[in-house]
Structures are given as structure tokens and as C-alpha cells.
Design a protein around this motif. Structure first.
Motif, PDB file in Angstrom:
ATOM      1  N   ARG A 556       0.846  -1.188   0.000  1.00 55.50           N
ATOM      2  CA  ARG A 556       0.000   0.000   0.000  1.00 55.50           C
ATOM      3  C   ARG A 556       0.879   1.235   0.000  1.00 55.50           C
ATOM      4  O   ARG A 556       1.887   1.290   0.694  1.00 55.50           O
ATOM      5  CB  ARG A 556      -0.915   0.016   1.233  1.00 55.50           C
ATOM      6  N   VAL A 558       1.018   5.104   1.003  1.00 55.66           N
ATOM      7  CA  VAL A 558       0.332   6.085   1.840  1.00 55.66           C
ATOM      8  C   VAL A 558       1.188   7.339   1.956  1.00 55.66           C
ATOM      9  O   VAL A 558       2.411   7.304   1.783  1.00 55.66           O
ATOM     10  CB  VAL A 558       0.040   5.520   3.241  1.00 55.66           C
ATOM     11  N   GLU A 562      -1.576  11.370   5.664  1.00 57.57           N
ATOM     12  CA  GLU A 562      -2.584  10.403   6.105  1.00 57.57           C
ATOM     13  C   GLU A 562      -2.202   9.810   7.459  1.00 57.57           C
ATOM     14  O   GLU A 562      -3.054   9.612   8.329  1.00 57.57           O
ATOM     15  CB  GLU A 562      -2.740   9.293   5.066  1.00 57.57           C
ATOM     16  N   GLU A 632      -9.852   4.990   7.177  1.00 56.11           N
ATOM     17  CA  GLU A 632      -8.632   4.701   6.441  1.00 56.11           C
ATOM     18  C   GLU A 632      -7.414   5.295   7.138  1.00 56.11           C
ATOM     19  O   GLU A 632      -6.368   4.654   7.262  1.00 56.11           O
ATOM     20  CB  GLU A 632      -8.742   5.243   5.013  1.00 56.11           C
ATOM     21  N   THR A 636      -4.389   3.155   8.808  1.00 54.76           N
ATOM     22  CA  THR A 636      -3.042   3.352   8.270  1.00 54.76           C
ATOM     23  C   THR A 636      -2.063   3.728   9.364  1.00 54.76           C
ATOM     24  O   THR A 636      -0.934   3.232   9.406  1.00 54.76           O
ATOM     25  CB  THR A 636      -3.065   4.441   7.175  1.00 54.76           C
ATOM     26  N   VAL A 647       3.868  -1.707   3.836  1.00 48.92           N
ATOM     27  CA  VAL A 647       3.459  -0.310   3.693  1.00 48.92           C
ATOM     28  C   VAL A 647       4.631   0.501   3.154  1.00 48.92           C
ATOM     29  O   VAL A 647       5.726   0.454   3.713  1.00 48.92           O
ATOM     30  CB  VAL A 647       2.996   0.291   5.038  1.00 48.92           C
TER      31      VAL A 647
END
Length: 653
Positions: A556, A558, A562, A632, A636, A647
Motif C-alpha cells: 500500500r 500512503v 494520512e 482509512e 493506516t 506499507v
């Protein structure tokens, strides 16, 4: 030719006898017992099934005509429909009857067909005794779990469990069943643990102290008990520091014992489980200084023990020991004689220990193990002529009755010339029937491979894992599919929750996860090997229907923004830090989140945040109403707390 009168009389007698025999033979053939059950049938005949592969001729359905016809369910034998669903999986035309019920398949009289002829090795097996035949086609060795499921053969499975639990291979050899390495405590330094008086009373009647004990009762004289106790007590290590008892320590110890998970393996006054020894009267048994040291380090007394490292805080050990030492019922019988020490007494005791087979269950100094009783291979097909009934009367002399007496009342076989060393196993009638059923299954069967069907794959993850769960009594604290204890978390979905690499490390070196406010108990250290921890993870994965060994999550991407939003939501908006700790700061109500990403899978964390009560109905965690972006961002942020490999963090352009 002129015949003398005597010759004529003799000839007449002979002819009359011959006529009588002929008439009897005709009548006997006409009045065969099997024909009684076919009266009214126009084509009365012998029904025969020839099982070519088994080399069996089976004529049982000549009389038992309704065995596979449901219309005869309420009839009397021999017409009655066979009970249960056995014939659905084992149709008569393919398996016949004698493969399960024994007897003499080719016979045409009732006694012969039921195997009730002199010295016939396989009498008919009625009712649950026929379960013993299941082992012909379904191999069952000691590699399979104790709670093996085999519908329709419950007596056989119960008997197998008793055979293993009673450690019969501690004295007898049996192919496919190895002796258990450790089923009872080591006795090398028993003198440090118990007094000679207690040991004598225990040897005289173990049931008096512990009604559920697996220890059998040996029929020893008081003099022999004294010799054995003298020998065992002579082996003792150095004395240990004393334990000082007080009422406040005892009260605190009771709280600790009830909260630290001790009852997951032990019983105290009917509470808990019976995996380990019952502790209800332990104060009568052990010395306080020994107990204090044992709680600190069980392996210091017995390096080979399966008992784990409890990780009990040093300051709690005196309180636990004090409480346990307060559990007494004045067990010692005042009639127990004082021990007579000396070289001769100890030599006699050592000789008795060897003869009685004590080393089959206990480790005693350096005495080497050896089987001291007959091998059991083929015991289920012994002929009556091979069995010694001694002076036992009032019972039909057959193998089934011989086995029942042997396992329940072995002392009945003793005479002035026959010495029987087999101890009393403390079996009730139901357990006796079950163990006899298992022993009857021990036959030399040459069943073709096409008839055989394994009940389980010994190499399958489910069964290797189950064996380890049985060995370490994991379900004493944890539930699996609604079976087990509630001291620790439910493990049914653990593989969906925890990362396998983290779980592997935790199993090999467990640390306390949940704070005292949630759970005082902690996972003990069983010193699991790499192979054992991997087998447990694979087992948990199979239960949760998760791929093993790894179920890689997609990477993912990010942004730092975030993560910052998630951190603010965690600490300021939803107040997660009021219950949870990160890097030593926060509450002590919920689990620590410092390393959550190393331990938990993102998918599980998402499901938990959405609806924790759906996963654990009684959890105190509230169900929050998140906006999509909040959900989300918070997830995260949590998944960056630890070594979350999947991640990738990108700074904003």
C-alpha cells in the motif's frame, strides 16, 4: 450258507442301526436350524456370500434375513434390522457379517456360527464389542489424536484413549504404540518433595488421596511398601530454604492462583481441569521449601518435565506457595509404619521397583527402562487353551471374560504358584468394556489394501497440531471451535488475526500482551522447537481456513499526511490512548499498540475497528461511527506502528 442265530441277530441289529442313522440323517438335514427361520419360504436355501479378497465364506444371512431391510426394525433376532447406519457404508453383499462380528461364517448351526465351539479363536462379537473390528480396515496407532472422531466406534475410541492414558505400553509392547516418554513425575529426588509417611500412604492406596489419579494400585504388603519408600526417599537432593506462612500470604496466593491460569491445568476443590495433578490436598503431600523452589523453576527439580516456565513474578511466588500449602485434609494414615532405612531395605526396594515396572511411567535415577510384561500383539485372537484361568469359577471360559477379569480384577488370577504383578487400574464397568474392546481389536489381520481406509492423515496439519494441543493442554486455557477454556483468548480465528512470523516468535518466546486490567494470566513458556511452533501455526491456519505459511498482503502506498491525520484521530478525536499504550504512554485497559503492525494483519484490524462486538461480543471496546477517510487514516496509522513490511510511505510531491 447256514447262519448261526447269533449272526442273524447281529446282522439285524446292524441293519436296524444303519436304518436309524439314515433316518436321523434325513431328519437332521430336513430339520436344519437355519430352515426354522425360512419356514413358509418356497425357495428355502442357504444364503452364502463369498468374499474372495478376504477368503471368507459368510452364510450369516441364511438366518439373519432382515439385516439390511428397514421393515424388520421391530422384529426379534435373527430377523431384526441391523442397528445404526453401519450397513449404509458397509453393505452386506460387499462386507458380509463376520468381518465385523466374527464367529464362524461357513457354519450352519447356531453354536458353530456364533463361534461357540471348543477352542474356536473368534467368538461372535455382540453390541459394542463389534467396534473392535473397525481397526481391521481403519488403522489406529498412537500418532493420531486422543479425541479422534470415529462415529459408530465410540467404545473402540474410548478404549484406545484408556490404553494410552493408562500407559499400558509402560509394561507391554504393542506394534504401533510406543511407550510414552513422560506420563508421570520423575522420582529421582522424590525425597526432597514428599515425606516418607506420605509416600507410604500413597503407595498403599493412591485413590484415597486422589480419586481421579491415573496411578494404579499395586497389591503390596506393608513390608514391601516400606522397602519401596525407603529406596525412593533415599534419593534426595540438598534441602532448600524454608517457606514462612502467614494468613495474608495465603489470601493473596488464593487470588493469584485463581487469576493466573493455574486452573487451566489443575483442579482445586472441583474447580479447574484435570490435565495435571489435583491440587486440592497438595499441602498434605509436598514440602513447602520444595514447592517454593519448584514454582521458581520447575526444571530445577525435573529437567525433563513438560511443565512450562510460569514466568511468575518473584514477589508472587511465596504467596502462591503459602496458599497451596494451606490445602490439606489430614491425609496421612496414623497406622503407617516408620521407614526402616539401611542398605538391605533399599536394595529390596530397588528390586521391587524394577519388578513392578515403575520405570515404565517414572524416571528413577539411572534405571534403564525395560518391558516387564507379555507383548500384546495378537491378544485379540488368543485361543481359550492359551489362557490361564487359575481358580476362577462361575464364568464362561472365553477370551472376552478373561480380558474383562484381567483388566478390572487382575488379582483374581493369583494363586500360591502364580504371582500376578499387574496392578489394579481402577476401572469401572464402562471403562472395562471399552478397554476390552480395544484389546480385542489387536489381531493379525491380513485385510487387502482395497478394504482399508485411513481415518486421518498423520501428516495433515490438523492432526499434527491437535497432537501438540493435547501434549501441552492448550485448550485448558484457550477455546478452539467453542471447545476449551476461557483463561486465554479464543484461537479459532487466530490465523486470520496474527501474522505467522510474529506468532512463530511469540510461541517460542512468549511475552505478556494484555495488561493486568484485562488479564492477569500470561502465556507460559513451553520452550517450543521451531518444528512445533510451525506445526501449531499450520494447525491454526487450517482451522481459520487461511493459507499457510504466508498470505501476503498487497503493498500500500500512503502519504505522511494520512499518517498524521490517523495519529491525531487516535490521540485526540477518538481517545484511543485512554485505554491503549504506544511507546509507554497511554492507558492500561486495552492491549499495547506499540508494535501492532508487526503482530496483526491489516484486514483483521479493519474488521475489528468496524465492529469489534461482531468478533468478540463481550469486548469492552466501543463501536465507533467512522467517516470513510477517518477509518482509512486511523487504520493506516496503526499499521505503521511496528515492522509492517507491506506499507510504503511516500512524501507528498
Amino acid at each position: 450258507m447256514n447262519l448261526k442265530k447269533s449272526h442273524i441277530v447281529l446282522a439285524a441289529v446292524f441293519c436296524s442301526a444303519l436304518l436309524g442313522v439314515t433316518l436321523w440323517a434325513v431328519y437332521a438335514e430336513y430339520n436344519r436350524p437355519w430352515k426354522q427361520y425360512q419356514r413358509g419360504s418356497e425357495d428355502a436355501k442357504i444364503n452364502q456370500i463369498w468374499l474372495r479378497d478376504l477368503d471368507i465364506t459368510d452364510r450369516c444371512t441364511t438366518c439373519h434375513q432382515g439385516a439390511d431391510d428397514i421393515k424388520f426394525i421391530n422384529e426379534e433376532q435373527p430377523f431384526k434390522t441391523h442397528s445404526g447406519d453401519y450397513l449404509k457404508q458397509h453393505p452386506v453383499e460387499r462386507f458380509g457379517c463376520v468381518i465385523c462380528h466374527e464367529g464362524q461364517g461357513e457354519a450352519l448351526t447356531i453354536d458353530a456360527a456364533h463361534g461357540q465351539e471348543k477352542n474356536w479363536p473368534r467368538p461372535i462379537l455382540r453390541g459394542a464389542l463389534s467396534h473392535s473390528s473397525c481397526r481391521k480396515c481403519h488403522p489406529i496407532d498412537n500418532e493420531l489424536p486422543l479425541d479422534l472422531a470415529m462415529p459408530g466406534a465410540e467404545k473402540l475410541i474410548q478404549g484406545r484413549m484408556l490404553f494410552i492414558e493408562k500407559n499400558c505400553t509402560g509394561c507391554h509392547k504393542l506394534s504401533g504404540y510406543e511407550r510414552l516418554e513422560r506420563i508421570a513425575p520423575a522420582l529421582t529426588f522424590i525425597g526432597s518433595k514428599v515425606s516418607g509417611e506420605w509416600l507410604q500412604a500413597w503407595l498403599k492406596n493412591p485413590l484415597e488421596y486422589l480419586p481421579d489419579t491415573k496411578m494404579p494400585r499395586f497389591r503390596l504388603s506393608d513390608e514391601e511398601i516400606g522397602y519401596v519408600a525407603s529406596y525412593l526417599i533415599s534419593e534426595s537432593n540438598s534441602p532448600l530454604p524454608p517457606l514462612i506462612l502467614s494468613s495474608s500470604l495465603i489470601q493473596n496466593g488464593e487470588i493469584l492462583v485463581n487469576s493466573l491460569g493455574c486452573l487451566g491445568c489443575h483442579k482445586i476443590n472441583e474447580k479447574g481441569t484435570a490435565f495435571g495433578p489435583d491440587l486440592s490436598d497438595i499441602g498434605d503431600k509436598v514440602k513447602p521449601d520444595w514447592l517454593l523452589q519448584f514454582l521458581k523453576n520447575p526444571k530445577s527439580y525435573d529437567p525433563g518435565t513438560i511443565i512450562p516456565d510460569f514466568k511468575i513474578p518473584e514477589g508472587d511466588i511465596p504467596a502462591i506457595a503459602a496458599y497451596l500449602m494451606s490445602l490439606k485434609k489430614t491425609y496421612i494414615n496414623p497406622s503407617v509404619s516408620p521407614l526402616v532405612n539401611g542398605r538391605i531395605s533399599m536394595e529390596k526396594g530397588k528390586k521391587l521397583v524394577k519388578e513392578l515396572g515403575c520405570i515404565g511411567c517414572h524416571e528413577i535415577e539411572k534405571l534403564a527402562f525395560q518391558n516387564n510384561s507379555p507383548e500384546l500383539d495378537g491378544i485379540g485372537e488368543k485361543r481359550v487353551a492359551e489362557l490361564v484361568f487359575s481358580n476362577i469359577n462361575g464364568v464362561e471360559k472365553n477370551l472376552i471374560n478373561w480380558l474383562k477379569i484381567k483388566v478390572k480384577e487382575p488379582g483374581r488370577f493369583a494363586t500360591d504358584r502364580i504371582v500376578t504383578k499387574m496392578p489394579d487400574l481402577n476401572l469401572n464397568d464402562e471403562e472395562t468394556d471399552a478397554l476390552v474392546t480395544f484389546l480385542l481389536s489387536i489381531k493379525d489381520n491380513n485385510i487387502p489394501q482395497k478394504y482399508k481406509r485411513a481415518l486421518a492423515d498423520n501428516e495433515a496439519a490438523e492432526f499434527k497440531g491437535k497432537k501438540l494441543f493435547e501434549k501441552y493442554n492448550c485448550t485448558g486455557c484457550h477455546k478452539i471451535n467453542n471447545v476449551g477454556g476461557v483463561i486465554g483468548p479464543d484461537l479459532t480465528q487466530e490465523a486470520k488475526k496474527a501474522r505467522p512470523e510474529w506468532l512463530s516468535g511469540f510461541l517460542k518466546a512468549p511475552v505478556k500482551i494484555r495488561p493486568e486490567g484485562i488479564l492477569m494470566a500470561r502465556m507460559p513458556d513451553f520452550k517450543l522447537s521451531e518444528k512445533e511452533s510451525n506445526a501449531i501455526i499450520e494447525y491454526l491456519s487450517s482451522i481459520a481456513k487461511v493459507s499457510y505459511p504466508y498470505n501476503s498482503e498487497p503493498k500500500r502506498e500512503v502519504r505522511a499526511e494520512e499518517i498524521n491525520d490517523g495519529e491525531k484521530l487516535y490521540h485526540e478525536i477518538f481517545g484511543c490512548a485512554a485505554c491503549h499504550t504506544i511507546n509507554g504512554k497511554g492507558g492500561k485497559v486495552g492491549p499495547d499498540h506499540t508494535d501492532i503492525a508487526s503482530a496483526m494483519k491489516r484486514e483483521w484490524v479493519e474488521q475489528w475497528l468496524k465492529d469489534p462486538q461482531k468478533i468478540k461480543p463481550d469486548v469492552r471496546m466501543p463501536k465507533f461511527k467512522f467517516e470513510d477517510w477517518e477509518f482509512e487514516a486511523l487504520t493506516t496509522y496503526l499499521m505503521t506502528r511496528g515492522q509492517y513490511r507491506f506499507v510504503q510511505i511516500k512524501e507528498e510531491d
